[in-house]
Scaffold this active site. Structure first.
Site, PDB file in Angstrom:
ATOM      1  N   ASP A  88      -4.816  -7.636   5.074  1.00 43.48           N
ATOM      2  CA  ASP A  88      -6.119  -7.155   4.605  1.00 43.48           C
ATOM      3  C   ASP A  88      -6.989  -8.349   4.234  1.00 43.48           C
ATOM      4  O   ASP A  88      -8.145  -8.460   4.644  1.00 43.48           O
ATOM      5  CB  ASP A  88      -5.916  -6.233   3.392  1.00 43.48           C
ATOM      6  CG  ASP A  88      -7.245  -5.823   2.780  1.00 43.48           C
ATOM      7  OD1 ASP A  88      -8.166  -5.511   3.552  1.00 43.48           O
ATOM      8  OD2 ASP A  88      -7.359  -5.828   1.540  1.00 43.48           O
TER       9      ASP A  88
ATOM     10  N   TYR B 226       0.825  -1.214   0.000  1.00 45.76           N
ATOM     11  CA  TYR B 226       0.000   0.000   0.000  1.00 45.76           C
ATOM     12  C   TYR B 226       0.857   1.262   0.000  1.00 45.76           C
ATOM     13  O   TYR B 226       0.421   2.309   0.465  1.00 45.76           O
ATOM     14  CB  TYR B 226      -0.910   0.026   1.233  1.00 45.76           C
ATOM     15  CG  TYR B 226      -2.151  -0.830   1.170  1.00 45.76           C
ATOM     16  CD1 TYR B 226      -2.078  -2.182   0.872  1.00 45.76           C
ATOM     17  CD2 TYR B 226      -3.404  -0.287   1.437  1.00 45.76           C
ATOM     18  CE1 TYR B 226      -3.221  -2.979   0.854  1.00 45.76           C
ATOM     19  CE2 TYR B 226      -4.549  -1.079   1.421  1.00 45.76           C
ATOM     20  CZ  TYR B 226      -4.453  -2.416   1.128  1.00 45.76           C
ATOM     21  OH  TYR B 226      -5.580  -3.199   1.114  1.00 45.76           O
TER      22      TYR B 226
ATOM     23  N   ASP C 133     -10.348 -10.353   6.533  1.00 43.70           N
ATOM     24  CA  ASP C 133     -11.718 -10.608   6.078  1.00 43.70           C
ATOM     25  C   ASP C 133     -12.083 -12.073   6.314  1.00 43.70           C
ATOM     26  O   ASP C 133     -13.185 -12.389   6.763  1.00 43.70           O
ATOM     27  CB  ASP C 133     -11.878 -10.301   4.579  1.00 43.70           C
ATOM     28  CG  ASP C 133     -12.325  -8.864   4.330  1.00 43.70           C
ATOM     29  OD1 ASP C 133     -12.016  -8.001   5.175  1.00 43.70           O
ATOM     30  OD2 ASP C 133     -12.964  -8.610   3.287  1.00 43.70           O
TER      31      ASP C 133
ATOM     32  N   ASP D 189      -0.608 -18.369   1.498  1.00 43.20           N
ATOM     33  CA  ASP D 189      -1.604 -19.280   0.916  1.00 43.20           C
ATOM     34  C   ASP D 189      -1.893 -20.436   1.881  1.00 43.20           C
ATOM     35  O   ASP D 189      -3.053 -20.772   2.151  1.00 43.20           O
ATOM     36  CB  ASP D 189      -1.163 -19.785  -0.471  1.00 43.20           C
ATOM     37  CG  ASP D 189       0.276 -20.270  -0.521  1.00 43.20           C
ATOM     38  OD1 ASP D 189       1.034 -20.043   0.460  1.00 43.20           O
ATOM     39  OD2 ASP D 189       0.657 -20.903  -1.523  1.00 43.20           O
TER      40      ASP D 189
ATOM     41  N   LYS E 158       5.538 -14.611   2.135  1.00 43.82           N
ATOM     42  CA  LYS E 158       5.427 -15.241   0.814  1.00 43.82           C
ATOM     43  C   LYS E 158       6.826 -15.236   0.195  1.00 43.82           C
ATOM     44  O   LYS E 158       7.014 -14.879  -0.968  1.00 43.82           O
ATOM     45  CB  LYS E 158       4.400 -14.472  -0.046  1.00 43.82           C
ATOM     46  CG  LYS E 158       4.014 -15.157  -1.340  1.00 43.82           C
ATOM     47  CD  LYS E 158       3.324 -16.507  -1.167  1.00 43.82           C
ATOM     48  CE  LYS E 158       3.251 -17.248  -2.488  1.00 43.82           C
ATOM     49  NZ  LYS E 158       2.722 -18.633  -2.336  1.00 43.82           N
TER      50      LYS E 158
HETATM   51  C1  IPM Z   1      -9.779  -2.684   5.177  1.00 41.83           C
HETATM   52  C2  IPM Z   1     -10.385  -2.309   3.882  1.00 41.83           C
HETATM   53  C3  IPM Z   1      -9.551  -1.276   3.168  1.00 41.83           C
HETATM   54  C4  IPM Z   1      -8.166  -1.800   2.933  1.00 41.83           C
HETATM   55  C5  IPM Z   1     -10.239  -0.848   1.878  1.00 41.83           C
HETATM   56  C6  IPM Z   1     -11.487  -0.047   2.163  1.00 41.83           C
HETATM   57  C7  IPM Z   1      -9.338  -0.168   0.947  1.00 41.83           C
HETATM   58  O1  IPM Z   1     -10.565  -3.424   3.095  1.00 41.83           O
HETATM   59  O2  IPM Z   1      -9.607  -1.825   6.043  1.00 41.83           O
HETATM   60  O3  IPM Z   1      -9.479  -3.854   5.361  1.00 41.83           O
HETATM   61  O4  IPM Z   1      -7.906  -2.563   2.012  1.00 41.83           O
HETATM   62  O5  IPM Z   1      -7.281  -1.436   3.680  1.00 41.83           O
HETATM   63 MG    MG Z   2     -10.070  -5.219   4.015  1.00 39.17          MG
END
Ligand code: IPM
Ligand code: MG
Length: 357
Positions: A246, A138, A250, A222, A189
């Site tokens: 990230d 990022y 999720d 992975d 990785k």
């Molecule tokens: C998170 C989100 C953000 C990220 C998005 C909104 C860009 O997915 O905070 O996990 O990737 O950092």
């Molecule tokens: Mg995210």
């Protein structure tokens, strides 16, 4: 009376719905607890602001935020504004501008919720993901050339610095050391990415020497997804790059029941700048304005913010109230229930008022 100033940035999508729910719950807490007060100021920044002014926040936005004790953030994104504009214009501008280099993502199965994993008992999943939050994938480094021609190119360069990797590793090892199991998994990785990720591994090994009590291992990202699903109890504290974490967070949130409950803190551990707390879920346009967004992510986020401010008793009281409500079966649709944001919020406020914690 301890007083903290909170900058609330509800922003887009369901952000305003869950942040006002969160502020209501925080208000209930300060009434109940005494001892501290929150002075909240709302900033109307985000995609609507962008459509009027051409920027997501004013040019002196960071300056305005700087004096606050903490930032309470909703979500960014709009269907008609490109995501990279909304993101870089507000959320990442704050994370990077305030050097909030740790993104902390605790995940566990709250009372009354269950994991989609068949054999996963609540205690089998209690993780904290430490996400590197200012560099890596990022970094925003790269470019586009020869636009529109067949030879058009785009580069997106990941950046790993000795300073950046060392400080996130140190934070992760320290956190692992404070948790009962003293267990850390370093996600990597380095089999495929032979520069940045090998460097990442080397620094992990260097920093580990400062923490002889921490038991640590390394997982390729992975294989990590498989381990999270197949052997959740084998994990505790996890450190990963910006992008890897990230994705994994999720997955973690889904395994713990729903993305709607997951909180996060963008933290400057050195406290030079305000840290920023936000639910992980995004703007969620599909349910915006319907009054059914799950506010639990914003409540847990508020608890993280209070923990950062040092209000330990309030954290306990809040999480206790939240779990009384999740345990009661009052669930929003993302958790398979029919409850509205309003109902869950009122129930948590009531639980706070009637709490003996
Ligand atoms: C998170 C989100 C953000 C990220 C998005 C909104 C860009 O997915 O905070 O996990 O990737 O950092
Ligand atoms: Mg995210």
């Amino acid at each position: 009376m301890r007083e903290y100033s909170i900058a609330a940035i509800p922003a887009d999508g369901i952000g305003p719905e869950v942040i006002s729910a969160g502020l209501e719950v925080l208000e209930a807490l300060t009434q109940k607890a005494g001892g501290f007060q929150l002075k909240v100021e709302k900033f109307p920044w985000g995609s609507d602001y962008y459509k009027k002014h051409g920027t997501m926040m004013p040019a002196n936005g960071l300056e305005l935020l700087r004096p606050f004790s903490a930032i309470y953030f909703g979500a960014v994104g709009a269907p008609d504004v490109p995501d990279h504009i909304t993101l870089w214009g507000l959320r990442l501008a704050i994370c990077q501008g305030f050097d909030q280099y740790v993104n902390l993502r605790p995940t566990r199965i709250l009372e009354g919720l269950s994991s989609p994993l068949r054999d996963c008992k609540p205690n089998d999943l209690d993780w904290v993901i430490v996400r590197e939050n200012t560099e890596g994938e990022y970094s925003g480094q790269g470019g586009r050339a020869h636009r529109g021609f067949p030879e058009e190119v785009a580069t997106e360069t990941s950046i790993f610095t000795r300073r950046g990797v060392t400080r996130i590793m140190r934070f992760a090892f320290q956190l692992a050391q404070q948790r009962p199991r003293k267990l850390l998994t370093v996600v990597t990785k380095s089999n495929a990415q032979r520069h940045g990720m090998v460097f990442w591994d080397e620094i992990a090994a260097e920093v580990s020497k400062e923490f002889p009590e921490v038991i640590w291992d390394k997982m390729l990202v992975d294989a990590m997804t498989t381990r999270m699903v197949a052997k959740p109890a084998s994990l505790d504290t996890i450190v990963a790059t910006n992008l890897h974490a990230d994705i994994l967070s999720d997955l973690a949130a889904a395994l713990a029941g729903s993305l709607g409950i997951a909180p996060t803190g963008n933290i400057d551990p050195e406290r030079r700048f305000p840290s920023m707390f936000e639910p992980i879920h995004g703007a969620a346009f599909d349910i915006t304005g319907k009054g059914i967004a799950n506010p639990i992510g914003a409540f847990w986020t508020a608890a993280m913010m209070l923990a950062h401010l040092g209000e330990k008793d309030a954290v306990q009281r809040l999480m206790h109230a939240v779990e009384r409500v999740t345990a009661s079966g009052l669930h929003t649709p993302d958790l398979g229930g029919k409850a509205t944001t309003r109902e869950v919020t009122s129930a948590v406020c009531d639980a706070i008022h009637s709490s003996n914690v």
